[in-house]
Design an enzyme around this catalytic site. Structure first.
Site, PDB file in Angstrom:
ATOM      1  N   SER A  99      16.131  17.798 -20.201  1.00 37.00           N
ATOM      2  CA  SER A  99      16.198  18.355 -18.847  1.00 37.00           C
ATOM      3  C   SER A  99      14.944  19.168 -18.551  1.00 37.00           C
ATOM      4  O   SER A  99      14.791  19.697 -17.464  1.00 37.00           O
ATOM      5  CB  SER A  99      17.457  19.214 -18.671  1.00 37.00           C
ATOM      6  OG  SER A  99      17.501  20.264 -19.625  1.00 37.00           O
TER       7      SER A  99
ATOM      8  N   ASN B 283      25.098  28.019 -23.313  1.00 34.25           N
ATOM      9  CA  ASN B 283      26.092  27.777 -22.255  1.00 34.25           C
ATOM     10  C   ASN B 283      26.185  28.931 -21.264  1.00 34.25           C
ATOM     11  O   ASN B 283      26.293  28.708 -20.055  1.00 34.25           O
ATOM     12  CB  ASN B 283      27.467  27.498 -22.871  1.00 34.25           C
ATOM     13  CG  ASN B 283      27.438  26.252 -23.743  1.00 34.25           C
ATOM     14  OD1 ASN B 283      26.478  25.480 -23.678  1.00 34.25           O
ATOM     15  ND2 ASN B 283      28.465  26.057 -24.552  1.00 34.25           N
TER      16      ASN B 283
ATOM     17  N   THR C 115      28.503  15.637  28.056  1.00 34.92           N
ATOM     18  CA  THR C 115      29.583  15.330  27.118  1.00 34.92           C
ATOM     19  C   THR C 115      29.592  13.808  27.059  1.00 34.92           C
ATOM     20  O   THR C 115      29.278  13.164  28.072  1.00 34.92           O
ATOM     21  CB  THR C 115      30.965  15.851  27.588  1.00 34.92           C
ATOM     22  OG1 THR C 115      31.310  15.180  28.805  1.00 34.92           O
ATOM     23  CG2 THR C 115      30.954  17.359  27.835  1.00 34.92           C
ATOM     24  N   HIS C 116      29.887  13.246  25.930  1.00 36.14           N
ATOM     25  CA  HIS C 116      29.803  11.787  25.740  1.00 36.14           C
ATOM     26  C   HIS C 116      28.415  11.255  26.088  1.00 36.14           C
ATOM     27  O   HIS C 116      28.279  10.091  26.456  1.00 36.14           O
ATOM     28  CB  HIS C 116      30.851  11.053  26.582  1.00 36.14           C
ATOM     29  CG  HIS C 116      32.237  11.616  26.460  1.00 36.14           C
ATOM     30  ND1 HIS C 116      33.162  11.131  25.547  1.00 36.14           N
ATOM     31  CD2 HIS C 116      32.843  12.631  27.109  1.00 36.14           C
ATOM     32  CE1 HIS C 116      34.288  11.828  25.661  1.00 36.14           C
ATOM     33  NE2 HIS C 116      34.113  12.755  26.599  1.00 36.14           N
TER      34      HIS C 116
ATOM     35  N   SER D 132       1.811   4.697  15.279  1.00 36.84           N
ATOM     36  CA  SER D 132       2.290   3.436  14.727  1.00 36.84           C
ATOM     37  C   SER D 132       1.083   2.665  14.204  1.00 36.84           C
ATOM     38  O   SER D 132      -0.025   2.811  14.711  1.00 36.84           O
ATOM     39  CB  SER D 132       2.990   2.638  15.824  1.00 36.84           C
ATOM     40  OG  SER D 132       2.865   1.257  15.587  1.00 36.84           O
TER      41      SER D 132
ATOM     42  N   LYS E 215       2.083   4.938  20.381  1.00 37.61           N
ATOM     43  CA  LYS E 215       3.298   5.537  19.819  1.00 37.61           C
ATOM     44  C   LYS E 215       3.127   6.978  19.346  1.00 37.61           C
ATOM     45  O   LYS E 215       2.099   7.372  18.826  1.00 37.61           O
ATOM     46  CB  LYS E 215       3.802   4.687  18.634  1.00 37.61           C
ATOM     47  CG  LYS E 215       4.515   3.420  19.025  1.00 37.61           C
ATOM     48  CD  LYS E 215       5.719   3.636  19.928  1.00 37.61           C
ATOM     49  CE  LYS E 215       6.958   4.042  19.190  1.00 37.61           C
ATOM     50  NZ  LYS E 215       7.622   2.990  18.476  1.00 37.61           N
TER      51      LYS E 215
ATOM     52  N   ASN F 187       5.791   8.957  17.268  1.00 33.01           N
ATOM     53  CA  ASN F 187       7.142   8.883  16.688  1.00 33.01           C
ATOM     54  C   ASN F 187       7.581  10.230  16.122  1.00 33.01           C
ATOM     55  O   ASN F 187       6.812  10.887  15.429  1.00 33.01           O
ATOM     56  CB  ASN F 187       7.168   7.832  15.573  1.00 33.01           C
ATOM     57  CG  ASN F 187       6.866   6.438  16.100  1.00 33.01           C
ATOM     58  OD1 ASN F 187       7.236   6.107  17.231  1.00 33.01           O
ATOM     59  ND2 ASN F 187       6.184   5.643  15.309  1.00 33.01           N
TER      60      ASN F 187
ATOM     61  N   GLU G 280      13.294  12.772  12.442  1.00 29.04           N
ATOM     62  CA  GLU G 280      14.046  11.662  11.843  1.00 29.04           C
ATOM     63  C   GLU G 280      14.305  11.919  10.365  1.00 29.04           C
ATOM     64  O   GLU G 280      15.367  11.590   9.842  1.00 29.04           O
ATOM     65  CB  GLU G 280      13.283  10.346  12.026  1.00 29.04           C
ATOM     66  CG  GLU G 280      13.287   9.875  13.470  1.00 29.04           C
ATOM     67  CD  GLU G 280      12.373   8.685  13.711  1.00 29.04           C
ATOM     68  OE1 GLU G 280      12.784   7.756  14.394  1.00 29.04           O
ATOM     69  OE2 GLU G 280      11.231   8.700  13.215  1.00 29.04           O
TER      70      GLU G 280
ATOM     71  N   TYR H  97      32.085  23.959 -21.718  1.00 24.95           N
ATOM     72  CA  TYR H  97      30.851  23.269 -21.354  1.00 24.95           C
ATOM     73  C   TYR H  97      30.857  21.816 -21.818  1.00 24.95           C
ATOM     74  O   TYR H  97      31.315  21.492 -22.913  1.00 24.95           O
ATOM     75  CB  TYR H  97      29.627  23.986 -21.963  1.00 24.95           C
ATOM     76  CG  TYR H  97      28.319  23.275 -21.650  1.00 24.95           C
ATOM     77  CD1 TYR H  97      27.660  23.511 -20.450  1.00 24.95           C
ATOM     78  CD2 TYR H  97      27.777  22.340 -22.530  1.00 24.95           C
ATOM     79  CE1 TYR H  97      26.476  22.834 -20.132  1.00 24.95           C
ATOM     80  CE2 TYR H  97      26.598  21.665 -22.224  1.00 24.95           C
ATOM     81  CZ  TYR H  97      25.955  21.912 -21.025  1.00 24.95           C
ATOM     82  OH  TYR H  97      24.796  21.243 -20.708  1.00 24.95           O
TER      83      TYR H  97
HETATM   84  N1  ARG Z   1      20.191  21.637 -20.795  1.00 26.91           N
HETATM   85  C1  ARG Z   1      21.542  22.114 -20.729  1.00 26.91           C
HETATM   86  C2  ARG Z   1      22.033  22.085 -19.275  1.00 26.91           C
HETATM   87  O1  ARG Z   1      21.209  22.025 -18.408  1.00 26.91           O
HETATM   88  C3  ARG Z   1      21.601  23.513 -21.192  1.00 26.91           C
HETATM   89  C4  ARG Z   1      22.889  23.899 -21.828  1.00 26.91           C
HETATM   90  C5  ARG Z   1      23.009  23.209 -23.110  1.00 26.91           C
HETATM   91  N2  ARG Z   1      24.165  23.549 -23.866  1.00 26.91           N
HETATM   92  C6  ARG Z   1      24.587  22.749 -24.794  1.00 26.91           C
HETATM   93  N3  ARG Z   1      25.612  23.116 -25.442  1.00 26.91           N
HETATM   94  N4  ARG Z   1      24.015  21.589 -25.040  1.00 26.91           N
HETATM   95  O2  ARG Z   1      23.206  22.098 -19.006  1.00 26.91           O
END
Ligand code: ARG
Length: 459
Positions: free
Chosen positions: A23, A110, A155-156, A277, A283, A285, A290, A317
């Site tokens: 992560s 955690n 409205t509408h 465009s 154009k 846009n 959007e 967790y």
């Molecule tokens: N990378 C983990 C997360 O984003 C961090 C917590 C990890 N805890 C664990 N017991 N693996 O949730």
């Protein structure tokens, strides 16, 4: 590097697994919160005599150095180290050895990850609240400048009754104000310290959770260690708030798109917010609008994504919960961009007052005023409605509009119509008459603007 803490296996992990689990590519943006949380934790450990004061000081000093390394871009990230928590802790141990290895006493990743997310969200909510206020200020400016600008109210998407442009835009002011309040309510539930929940069951060390909470500016600590590490409600709630406000911004965008089309021509967006465009040289846009409208779909998806991730998770967790980050970060970035750009678009758009007024010519948006005219002469509203409905149909048949009718023609529908009916069907008269609280009369809208000015002072 042996990535797992104490798994016993020194074997290098399959690269695909490593890439799948990591992560760090997205949670590195939490680094300063991770360090902030660790510093508070260490101070608490020293205060409670779980580590020596001198050890605490060394750890804090090294953590601050690591923060600088990351900020300067010198820090080396390695996907096999999984996440930001592991990166910082490993670096700490690299720098100061065994003393650094004491940081994680009475703590788990955690509670740490929940803590980091809460610290992050607290800052982001404050930032978002400011951006909402800025957009509200832009709305107030447009409303004040256009206090007399007349437009059709719909409205509408059909002409309903004439209104003031300032009245139209002030509607968005109050939607945004509910959003502001929602974010601030959510803040109260974000602002709770999970630190000390440890892995799930608390700890046998004599820690002081209130102390770390105080150091980090939290209003209280989570009551249950189990709940603390299992809970992602505070993120889901934020994503729900974000979905609602994006819905509002998307509706505003939609109206700006419509109003800037040739058919309406009520407003013109600045070139900075439109694109040309590749084939049609004329154009202009409204791509920014959007994309605000389009990205709203993604923000809703982010809410659904985390709700679905969480729906069957057993306590406490589970690694599934790592999937909270991408939708949250994406939502924060999208929302902040949408808020800033909406304000800039309102600040720079041109308003075509003539076109708005002209669009009311020959329509029947004063029909309600005619019915109310009869009501004021004692006709029950339902009856007056029938009379005016016939009058409108008859006038359309004659290929005329209300202003083109003679008094005789008015009287052929009701003898109660008198000379002053010609005044009643004037757009400005109709608008000025709607003085009810929250209505479109200039004095009512001025009250809304005054109320708005008080509201934006609230931080
Ligand atoms: N990378 C983990 C997360 O984003 C961090 C917590 C990890 N805890 C664990 N017991 N693996 O949730």
């Amino acid at each position: 590097m042996n990535k797992s803490w104490g798994s016993g296996s020194a074997k290098k992990r399959n690269q695909l697994v490593e890439e799948f689990l990591e992560s760090i590519s997205f949670d590195k943006r939490l680094y300063k919160y991770d360090i902030q949380g660790s510093i508070a934790h260490v101070k608490m450990l020293a205060k409670c005599k779980i580590i020596a004061d001198s050890e605490g000081k060394r750890i804090v000093k090294a953590l601050k150095e690591i923060e600088k390394e990351i900020k300067s871009g010198k820090f080396k990230f390695d996907p096999s180290l999984e996440d930001i928590h592991t990166h910082i802790e490993k670096r700490l141990i690299e720098k100061i050895g065994d003393v650094g290895a004491k940081l994680h006493t009475a703590r788990s990743r955690n509670d740490q990850v929940s803590l980091d997310m809460r610290l992050f969200l607290r800052d982001e909510i404050k930032e978002i609240a400011k951006l909402i206020r800025n957009l509200q200020k832009s709305i107030l400016k447009v409303a004040e400048k256009n206090i007399d600008t007349v437009m059709p109210g719909y409205t509408h998407l059909q002409h309903a009754q004439p209104i003031l442009f300032s009245h139209w835009i002030m509607a968005y002011f109050f939607m945004l104000d509910r959003d502001w309040e929602r974010f601030l309510n959510t803040f109260d539930r974000v602002n709770v310290s999970p630190l000390g929940a440890a892995a799930l069951a608390g700890t046998s060390h004599a820690i002081d959770r209130e102390y770390t909470a105080r150091l980090l500016g939290f209003s209280k600590v989570t009551p249950s260690s189990m709940d603390a590490v299992s809970d992602r409600d505070f993120i889901i709630e934020f994503l729900a708030d974000a979905s609602l406000i994006m819905m509002h911004l998307s509706r505003l965008s939609e109206e700006l798109i419509l109003f800037s089309s040739k058919e309406f021509g009520f407003i013109e967006l600045s070139d900075d917010f439109t694109t040309g465009s590749s084939i049609m040289p004329q154009k202009k846009n409204p791509d920014v609008c959007e994309l605000i409208r389009g990205k709203t779909g993604r923000v809703y998806g982010n809410l659904m994504s985390l709700l679905t991730t969480m729906k069957s998770l057993p306590l406490a967790y589970n690694r599934d919960m790592q999937e909270d980050k991408v939708p949250l970060f994406d939502t924060v970035d999208t929302l902040k961009g949408s808020l800033s750009l909406s304000a800039q678009m309102l600040d720079t758009m041109k308003i075509n007052k003539k076109k708005m007024l002209a669009s009311l010519e020959g329509d029947f948006s004063m029909a309600t005023d005619l019915a109310d005219y009869l009501v004021k002469k004692g006709v029950p509203f339902r009856k007056a409605h029938q009379v005016v409905s016939k009058l409108v149909k008859g006038t359309v048949k004659k290929k005329k509009d209300l202003a083109g009718l003679t008094l005789k023609e008015f009287k052929s529908y009701s003898t109660l119509f008198g000379r002053n009916v010609f005044d009643t069907i004037k757009v400005k008269v109709g608008i000025a008459a709607r003085k009810s609280s929250g209505g479109t009369a200039k004095e009512s809208v001025k009250r809304l603007i005054a109320q708005g000015k008080e509201i934006v002072k609230k931080k």
